[in-house]
Design an enzyme around this catalytic site. Structure first.
Site, PDB file in Angstrom:
ATOM      1  CG  HIS A 117      38.800  46.066  44.549  1.00  0.00           C
ATOM      2  ND1 HIS A 117      38.741  47.371  44.126  1.00  0.00           N
ATOM      3  CD2 HIS A 117      37.563  45.784  45.016  1.00  0.00           C
ATOM      4  CE1 HIS A 117      37.528  47.862  44.332  1.00  0.00           C
ATOM      5  NE2 HIS A 117      36.789  46.915  44.865  1.00  0.00           N
TER       6      HIS A 117
ATOM      7  CE  LYS B 130      35.882  47.200  50.985  1.00  0.00           C
ATOM      8  NZ  LYS B 130      34.656  46.859  50.257  1.00  0.00           N
TER       9      LYS B 130
ATOM     10  CG  ASP C 275      43.659  46.014  48.696  1.00  0.00           C
ATOM     11  OD1 ASP C 275      43.070  46.219  49.786  1.00  0.00           O
ATOM     12  OD2 ASP C 275      43.066  45.969  47.600  1.00  0.00           O
TER      13      ASP C 275
ATOM     14  CB  CYS D 160      35.603  46.383  41.846  1.00  0.00           C
ATOM     15  SG  CYS D 160      34.242  47.512  41.964  1.00  0.00           S
TER      16      CYS D 160
ATOM     17  CD  GLN E 167      36.866  42.468  51.141  1.00  0.00           C
ATOM     18  OE1 GLN E 167      36.384  41.946  52.142  1.00  0.00           O
ATOM     19  NE2 GLN E 167      36.177  43.315  50.396  1.00  0.00           N
TER      20      GLN E 167
HETATM   21  N1  PLP Z   1      40.577  46.339  47.717  1.00  0.00           N
HETATM   22  C1  PLP Z   1      39.766  45.327  47.984  1.00  0.00           C
HETATM   23  C2  PLP Z   1      40.320  43.941  48.104  1.00  0.00           C
HETATM   24  C3  PLP Z   1      38.404  45.566  48.164  1.00  0.00           C
HETATM   25  O1  PLP Z   1      37.578  44.546  48.437  1.00  0.00           O
HETATM   26  C4  PLP Z   1      37.914  46.881  48.042  1.00  0.00           C
HETATM   27  C5  PLP Z   1      36.470  47.160  48.152  1.00  0.00           C
HETATM   28  O2  PLP Z   1      35.648  46.316  47.929  1.00  0.00           O
HETATM   29  C6  PLP Z   1      38.813  47.895  47.775  1.00  0.00           C
HETATM   30  C7  PLP Z   1      40.138  47.596  47.610  1.00  0.00           C
HETATM   31  C8  PLP Z   1      38.372  49.318  47.639  1.00  0.00           C
HETATM   32  O3  PLP Z   1      37.890  49.790  48.858  1.00  0.00           O
HETATM   33  P1  PLP Z   1      37.173  51.211  48.940  1.00  0.00           P
HETATM   34  O4  PLP Z   1      36.122  51.208  47.873  1.00  0.00           O
HETATM   35  O5  PLP Z   1      36.605  51.233  50.319  1.00  0.00           O
HETATM   36  O6  PLP Z   1      38.211  52.235  48.713  1.00  0.00           O
END
Ligand code: PLP
Length: 412
Positions: free
Chosen positions: A129, A232, A206, A370, A209
């Site tokens: 992401h 999430k 990270d 993203c 998900q």
């Molecule tokens: N990393 C992953 C794999 C994500 O799916 C997301 C959000 O969709 C993020 C990071 C970023 O999360 P946030 O926008 O809640 O900071």
């Protein structure tokens, strides 16, 4: 219909915990398949936030009055709860952030600015992401380091030989998604982290998900940092978590200055509080943290094992049904996936697909999620993404399939 609910979960009953799910959208029952973007909130989370504002609201840590003490206790109790949820060895290893994005930026700017030098290499993957890519690019621009990415196969799995080749004596960091939001791939993070640590790398996972779908044990993963977002995992927006190994957090400088993160301040200079306070400058996200605590309690009560099993069944059912349709190409067919089905409909822009589905009350996401490098890898500008939570049903997937049939008719 080939799928039945995992016996452990009474999904019909559990759906009643989520007030929004009984809504009608454009006259049709809401079919919410955008859980990877944000999941819906159970009544217990909504009530916890409301109750906090109605009965406990006060600023925390420095107050000596009753409400401030109570709010402080409640906030710190959630920190302890998050530590248990992730099996961190101490609640001092839990830093509250505004989300995964802020958690990664914190590590990049605090650990990264103090530890990374010109010519160092930062290893990410081609399925990150933007939140776990752009902060490293910024750090690279600030320090003269170089970002390298582990490529992905046509199925959307990491190329593990390339991973090995990309580890050099200049590599300082592995920053990797546990589960890809665009492809659904579950990466073998435990093995990759172990390998990276043998090479002396600092590791960040990270978990945005993964936390909603899999039980996470940071000591078992043995990563240095682990990040996730509250919204999430059935919690409020505006709050997330950075787990950091104590030995690293203690050595890291502050990245933002302000109230609550100091030990002593003069007009000339300041000294800083130990972690986690050192990384929580300013009034924290108190109500959101309270809501996050309620969300993690809710998840623990339902059980991550039955949640994961249920979502695996939904994904298998949806994959089977969607692949049976003409003119649809799945993007992301890894052997080990979680809760995400990305696809393109031949000759129809994903936004048009999503608009037709929306007309049927079906909420899916269409776009680059993203993860533009993933889109480039698969040669598409965007995909349609249906993403599942345990409260979804096979009948809802049938509605999605009927909607896709309608797309074919409209755009034939
Ligand atoms: N990393 C992953 C794999 C994500 O799916 C997301 C959000 O969709 C993020 C990071 C970023 O999360 P946030 O926008 O809640 O900071």
């Amino acid at each position: 219909m080939t799928v039945t609910a995992a016996p452990e979960l009474d999904v019909e009953q559990l759906r009643k915990d989520f007030p929004i799910l009984s809504q009608r959208i454009r006259g049709k029952p809401l079919v919410y398949l955008d859980n990877a973007a944000t999941s819906q909130k159970p009544r217990s989370v909504i009530d916890a936030v409301g109750r906090f504002y109605a009965t406990e609201n006060a600023n925390i840590h420095r107050g000596v009055h009753f409400l401030s003490e109570r709010a402080t206790l409640a906030y710190e109790a959630v920190r302890a709860g998050v530590a248990r949820f992730l099996n961190a060895s101490s609640s001092d290893e839990i830093v509250f952030t505004s989300g995964t994005t802020e958690a990664v930026n914190l590590v990049a700017q605090s650990w990264g600015r103090s530890a990374v030098r010109a010519g160092d290499e930062l290893l990410v993957t081609a399925m990150e992401h933007h939140s776990n890519l752009v902060p490293w690019q910024l750090l690279a621009a600030q320090t003269g380091a170089v970002v390298r990415a582990v490529p992905i196969s046509d199925a959307g799995e990491l190329d593990l030989d390339a991973f090995d080749r990309l580890l050099t004596d200049r590599t300082r960091l592995l920053a990797i998604a546990h589960v890809s939001n665009a492809l659904g791939t579950v990466n073998p993070v435990r093995a990759l982290v172990a390998h990276a640590r043998q090479h002396g790398l600092v590791t960040l996972v990270d978990g945005a998900q993964s936390v909603p779908h899999l039980a996470v044990d940071v000591q078992e993963l043995n990563c240095d940092f682990f990040a996730f977002s509250g919204h999430k995992v059935y919690g409020p927006t505006g709050v997330g978590v950075l787990y950091g190994r104590a030995a690293l957090l203690e050595r890291m400088p502050p990245w933002q200055g302000g109230g609550d993160m100091i030990e002593a301040v003069t007009l000339e200079a300041s000294t800083f509080a130990p972690p986690p306070a050192r990384f929580e400058a300013g009034t924290p996200k108190i109500a959101q943290v309270i809501g996050l605590g309620a969300a993690l309690d809710y998840v623990a009560a339902v059980g991550l094992a039955p949640i994961g099993a249920r979502e695996d069944e939904l994904l298998a059912y949806a994959t089977d049904r969607v692949s049976g349709l003409d003119g649809i190409r799945l993007v992301g067919t890894a052997r080990h996936k979680a809760a995400v089905l990305s696809f393109v409909v031949e000759g129809v822009h994903p936004h048009d697909v999503a608009a037709v589905l929306d007309d049927e009350g079906v909420a899916v996401r269409a776009g680059h999620h993203c993860a533009q490098p993933v889109m480039s890898r698969f040669g598409v500008p965007a995909t349609v993404r249906a993403s599942f939570a345990f409260y979804n049903t096979p009948e809802e997937i049938d509605v999605l399939i009927r909607g896709l049939g309608r797309v074919r008719t409209l755009f034939a």
